[in-house]
Structures are given as structure tokens and as C-alpha cells.
Design an enzyme around this catalytic site. Sequence first.
Site, PDB file in Angstrom:
ATOM      1  N   ARG A 183     -46.755 -23.239  10.745  1.00  0.00           N
ATOM      2  CA  ARG A 183     -46.378 -24.512  11.351  1.00  0.00           C
ATOM      3  C   ARG A 183     -45.387 -24.252  12.460  1.00  0.00           C
ATOM      4  O   ARG A 183     -44.468 -23.428  12.303  1.00  0.00           O
ATOM      5  CB  ARG A 183     -45.754 -25.437  10.297  1.00  0.00           C
ATOM      6  CG  ARG A 183     -45.612 -26.876  10.754  1.00  0.00           C
ATOM      7  CD  ARG A 183     -44.759 -27.697   9.796  1.00  0.00           C
ATOM      8  NE  ARG A 183     -43.340 -27.534  10.082  1.00  0.00           N
ATOM      9  CZ  ARG A 183     -42.381 -28.323   9.571  1.00  0.00           C
ATOM     10  NH1 ARG A 183     -42.704 -29.304   8.739  1.00  0.00           N
ATOM     11  NH2 ARG A 183     -41.123 -28.118   9.860  1.00  0.00           N
TER      12      ARG A 183
ATOM     13  N   TYR B  89     -36.181 -32.707  14.641  1.00  0.00           N
ATOM     14  CA  TYR B  89     -36.706 -32.422  13.304  1.00  0.00           C
ATOM     15  C   TYR B  89     -37.337 -31.037  13.238  1.00  0.00           C
ATOM     16  O   TYR B  89     -38.075 -30.624  14.132  1.00  0.00           O
ATOM     17  CB  TYR B  89     -37.760 -33.456  12.900  1.00  0.00           C
ATOM     18  CG  TYR B  89     -38.533 -33.037  11.671  1.00  0.00           C
ATOM     19  CD1 TYR B  89     -37.972 -33.172  10.409  1.00  0.00           C
ATOM     20  CD2 TYR B  89     -39.783 -32.445  11.775  1.00  0.00           C
ATOM     21  CE1 TYR B  89     -38.641 -32.746   9.277  1.00  0.00           C
ATOM     22  CE2 TYR B  89     -40.473 -32.018  10.654  1.00  0.00           C
ATOM     23  CZ  TYR B  89     -39.897 -32.182   9.410  1.00  0.00           C
ATOM     24  OH  TYR B  89     -40.569 -31.741   8.297  1.00  0.00           O
TER      25      TYR B  89
ATOM     26  N   ASP C 168     -46.129 -30.786  12.721  1.00  0.00           N
ATOM     27  CA  ASP C 168     -45.697 -31.943  11.944  1.00  0.00           C
ATOM     28  C   ASP C 168     -45.045 -32.969  12.861  1.00  0.00           C
ATOM     29  O   ASP C 168     -44.041 -32.687  13.517  1.00  0.00           O
ATOM     30  CB  ASP C 168     -44.703 -31.482  10.866  1.00  0.00           C
ATOM     31  CG  ASP C 168     -44.293 -32.603   9.922  1.00  0.00           C
ATOM     32  OD1 ASP C 168     -44.828 -33.714  10.052  1.00  0.00           O
ATOM     33  OD2 ASP C 168     -43.443 -32.350   9.049  1.00  0.00           O
TER      34      ASP C 168
ATOM     35  N   HIS D  63     -44.058 -35.996  11.603  1.00  0.00           N
ATOM     36  CA  HIS D  63     -43.072 -36.577  10.685  1.00  0.00           C
ATOM     37  C   HIS D  63     -42.972 -38.087  10.806  1.00  0.00           C
ATOM     38  O   HIS D  63     -41.863 -38.661  10.831  1.00  0.00           O
ATOM     39  CB  HIS D  63     -41.696 -35.921  10.843  1.00  0.00           C
ATOM     40  CG  HIS D  63     -41.005 -35.689   9.527  1.00  0.00           C
ATOM     41  ND1 HIS D  63     -39.862 -36.356   9.159  1.00  0.00           N
ATOM     42  CD2 HIS D  63     -41.319 -34.889   8.495  1.00  0.00           C
ATOM     43  CE1 HIS D  63     -39.493 -35.970   7.950  1.00  0.00           C
ATOM     44  NE2 HIS D  63     -40.365 -35.074   7.523  1.00  0.00           N
TER      45      HIS D  63
ATOM     46  N   GLU E  82     -49.854 -33.297  11.354  1.00  0.00           N
ATOM     47  CA  GLU E  82     -49.355 -33.827  10.079  1.00  0.00           C
ATOM     48  C   GLU E  82     -48.545 -35.097  10.275  1.00  0.00           C
ATOM     49  O   GLU E  82     -47.732 -35.195  11.201  1.00  0.00           O
ATOM     50  CB  GLU E  82     -48.487 -32.753   9.411  1.00  0.00           C
ATOM     51  CG  GLU E  82     -47.844 -33.165   8.117  1.00  0.00           C
ATOM     52  CD  GLU E  82     -46.939 -32.064   7.569  1.00  0.00           C
ATOM     53  OE1 GLU E  82     -46.057 -32.403   6.748  1.00  0.00           O
ATOM     54  OE2 GLU E  82     -47.091 -30.893   7.952  1.00  0.00           O
TER      55      GLU E  82
ATOM     56  N   GLU F  40     -47.348 -36.450   1.845  1.00  0.00           N
ATOM     57  CA  GLU F  40     -46.249 -35.869   1.070  1.00  0.00           C
ATOM     58  C   GLU F  40     -45.333 -36.928   0.485  1.00  0.00           C
ATOM     59  O   GLU F  40     -44.628 -36.658  -0.484  1.00  0.00           O
ATOM     60  CB  GLU F  40     -45.449 -34.879   1.921  1.00  0.00           C
ATOM     61  CG  GLU F  40     -44.616 -35.488   3.014  1.00  0.00           C
ATOM     62  CD  GLU F  40     -43.875 -34.429   3.809  1.00  0.00           C
ATOM     63  OE1 GLU F  40     -42.634 -34.538   3.926  1.00  0.00           O
ATOM     64  OE2 GLU F  40     -44.510 -33.495   4.314  1.00  0.00           O
TER      65      GLU F  40
ATOM     66  N   ARG G 275     -51.889 -34.422   1.361  1.00  0.00           N
ATOM     67  CA  ARG G 275     -50.731 -33.550   1.148  1.00  0.00           C
ATOM     68  C   ARG G 275     -49.891 -33.931  -0.060  1.00  0.00           C
ATOM     69  O   ARG G 275     -48.726 -33.561  -0.178  1.00  0.00           O
ATOM     70  CB  ARG G 275     -49.848 -33.536   2.401  1.00  0.00           C
ATOM     71  CG  ARG G 275     -50.587 -33.031   3.637  1.00  0.00           C
ATOM     72  CD  ARG G 275     -49.637 -32.514   4.700  1.00  0.00           C
ATOM     73  NE  ARG G 275     -48.914 -31.359   4.209  1.00  0.00           N
ATOM     74  CZ  ARG G 275     -47.606 -31.331   3.971  1.00  0.00           C
ATOM     75  NH1 ARG G 275     -46.854 -32.405   4.128  1.00  0.00           N
ATOM     76  NH2 ARG G 275     -47.036 -30.225   3.536  1.00  0.00           N
TER      77      ARG G 275
ATOM     78  N   GLU H 239     -48.461 -25.473   1.592  1.00  0.00           N
ATOM     79  CA  GLU H 239     -47.198 -25.214   2.273  1.00  0.00           C
ATOM     80  C   GLU H 239     -46.331 -24.296   1.420  1.00  0.00           C
ATOM     81  O   GLU H 239     -46.239 -24.450   0.209  1.00  0.00           O
ATOM     82  CB  GLU H 239     -46.468 -26.528   2.526  1.00  0.00           C
ATOM     83  CG  GLU H 239     -45.161 -26.378   3.272  1.00  0.00           C
ATOM     84  CD  GLU H 239     -44.489 -27.720   3.541  1.00  0.00           C
ATOM     85  OE1 GLU H 239     -43.675 -27.796   4.465  1.00  0.00           O
ATOM     86  OE2 GLU H 239     -44.802 -28.698   2.816  1.00  0.00           O
TER      87      GLU H 239
ATOM     88  N   TRP I 120     -37.411 -41.216  10.292  1.00  0.00           N
ATOM     89  CA  TRP I 120     -36.993 -39.822  10.327  1.00  0.00           C
ATOM     90  C   TRP I 120     -38.114 -38.944   9.782  1.00  0.00           C
ATOM     91  O   TRP I 120     -38.405 -37.904  10.294  1.00  0.00           O
ATOM     92  CB  TRP I 120     -35.731 -39.596   9.489  1.00  0.00           C
ATOM     93  CG  TRP I 120     -35.291 -38.166   9.607  1.00  0.00           C
ATOM     94  CD1 TRP I 120     -34.606 -37.595  10.655  1.00  0.00           C
ATOM     95  CD2 TRP I 120     -35.552 -37.101   8.678  1.00  0.00           C
ATOM     96  NE1 TRP I 120     -34.424 -36.255  10.439  1.00  0.00           N
ATOM     97  CE2 TRP I 120     -35.001 -35.916   9.218  1.00  0.00           C
ATOM     98  CE3 TRP I 120     -36.203 -37.018   7.465  1.00  0.00           C
ATOM     99  CZ2 TRP I 120     -35.067 -34.664   8.578  1.00  0.00           C
ATOM    100  CZ3 TRP I 120     -36.274 -35.797   6.817  1.00  0.00           C
ATOM    101  CH2 TRP I 120     -35.712 -34.638   7.361  1.00  0.00           C
TER     102      TRP I 120
END
Length: 403
Positions: free
Chosen positions: A147, A159, A211, A213, A237, A263, A284, A340, A403
Site C-alpha cells: 500500500r 493520513y 487507501d 480513507h 480502498e 474495515e 475488508r 493486510e 478522518w
Amino acid sequence: MRITDARVVVSSPGRNYVTLVIETEDGVIGVGDATLNGRELAVASYLRDHVCPLLLGRDARRIEDTWHYLYKGAYWRRGPVTMTAIAAVDVALWDIKGRTAGMPVHQLLGGPARDGVLVYGHASGGTLDELCEDFQRHLGLGYRAVRVQAAVPGLEGTYGIPGERGAVYEPADGPRPREDLWETPLYLDFAPTVLARVREEFGYGTHVLHDVHHRLTPGEAGRLGAALEPYRPFWMEDPTPAEDQAAFRLIRRHTTTPLAVGEVFNSIWDCQQLITERLIDYIRTSVSHTGGITHLRRVFSLAELYGVRSGSHGAGDLSPVAMAAALHVDLTIPNFGIQEYMGHTGPVGEVFRTSYTFSDGYMHPGDAPGLGVEFDEEAAARYPYEPRHLPVNRRLDGTVHDW
């Protein structure tokens, strides 16, 4: 095989972890991970005050019955705190069952469907040069998938960028969360140059992931996905806030870049539409936040029907117990995609002794009975809980942002 003790251990060997320890009348001990990053004590209380007393006297072999007893019996279903607590119980009972049978959990789940589990690591940098250095370091370690995240010019605290190598980038000490700054146009202009630089320097022989996020609107995510297509990312992602599953219809119309999300999901219902409408390519969800091995397998079984593969969350905010449990599941499901693996920092090895291994880009959970993780409670006691917070994100005009 009655449960005689269930206790919760909160420790911080480098970062905070919540571990559930279940013991049977035969002296068999199983462990489960109950860590919810930034809300650890909420899960610890849920277990101590509401769940552990209910476990005493129950038959440890009745995993399915216990799962439904805790899920349906509480009436207030789902949510990260509830599902993380149930996951800890579930994983600990699978650990006990494996130890009692003298078999690794992956054999109880039907045996290996592959020889190893492809994993990806995290490369990052404050500049593109630093990112490429870290990418090369991961290649040297044997990773086949990486990643990539880089600091966005004009923003501080981007991030995915730790302050120093080996540090974690999200929890912060102090009485209040750290506040990061964000501006989407700066990111949208910069992100394609990140993958372009990595592909220019390293070619296409390594899987590259990125990612977002949860920071974009569906339209913005479609634009970014289209811009990334020439660089063939393994996935993009979490492009938008995950609550709005229908948003992925719009993203799908604008890009062929593979999409991964989940996630922050806690149950099969959180991703049902995404899977059945084929709006994502990778789901995920993780063992520790999605009700344990029992429920995670249901998610992956549904995903298999629609051509969606697994890509479970496995950041350092989950303990080695969760990592081991994930690997046992990964090894056995037919629609495995990738796992991951950030590894763990600090004195984690003093508290959790693991039998899983990493070699040439792949991991294996090992063949020790149960999960293959030994939890040292005396060592854990040397590392008491440390209050930490996840950051808060604000736009340059002060508006709170995802975030």
C-alpha cells in the site's frame, strides 16, 4: 466442557489491546481479541459487566449457540462495541476447540485451500522520494503487494504518514485528539502522481494499493478511480464514507479501478447491498470487528456467490490474536483475495507469542493447536493501559471532515 472463568486484560505493549481470556473446567485456555481502537475501554466494560458473567457455566464447545445467545439475547444488536465483544468470545472458543482437538483452527474450518496467504504492507513517505525508499524496503523484506501513501503538498499530518519509521500514525497521546488538516482538491490532484511515480520507478511486477480513507464524495471517488486506471492499482480502498452503500453505484459507473471497503463494518447487513449488487471487488471486514470467525465466514460465503473476494483489515490496532485468527480464516476460504499485515511494534512479542510466519510475501498461521498464540498475562501487566485518541480531521475552513 464448562466455562469456569472469563476475564478481560487491557494492556499497552506499544499500543492498547483488549484481550479476553476464557478458561474451562479442564484447564484449557482460549484467547480472543477485543480491541476497538480509540474505544478500548468501552468494549472492556461491555465484556466485564455484561458478557463474562453470562459465560460462566456454559459449554465451551457450543460456539454457534453462544454466538446467537450473545447477539440475539441482548436485543440491542450490531454496532462496533457489541460485535467486537462477541468476536472476542467467538475467537476464544474456537481457540479452545482447536486446543482440545489438538488441531490448528484452520483444520477445524475444513483445512487449507492454499499454501499461504498473500499479504500487503504499508509504504509511506513525507515526499515521493521517501515513499520510494520505503517501497524498496518492503520489496527487500519480500512483500509482493504494498500500500502506498504520501504526504499531500500543502497539508500537514496527511493520513498514513508516521512521524518516524516504525511509529504508528493514528493514535495520539494527550487529553484530546490531534486535529489534522485536509483539503480534497489538493489530494485529488496529487494522488495520481503517487501511483505514477511508483510505477515509473518499480514497474508493474508488484501489486500496488491505495487507501482514500472515506474522504471523498461518490463523484470525486469516480474521478480519482478513473485517473488511477493507467497505473493498474490492486484496489482503491474506502473511497467514500461507508455508511452509504448505494453511493458505490455512482463510483462504479465512472471507473473500473477495483474497489475495497469494509474495515468499519460490523455485520453481514452492513455490506449486503455492496456484495449482492457487485458494487465492490473486495470486502475488508475483520475477525475482531465483525463478530469473530463464525460471522466473518458468513460474510465471505455471501461474497463468494457474487465474485467478491476477501481483503481483511489487519492493521496494528488489532492484536496478534486477531492476526492469527484472520490467517486461519484466510487459509481456508475459496474466495480469498489478500490480507493486510502491518506487523506489531514495541514489546508486543513479550505479551503475545505467535506461531504464524511470513516468507516471500506470504503468511501462514502455523500448525499449533488452536490459534497458535500464547498470551502472557504477567507480561501484559507490565504494560498498563495508556489513554489514546484517533485524530479528528478538519477542512482548511474549520469544517469537521471524515478522518
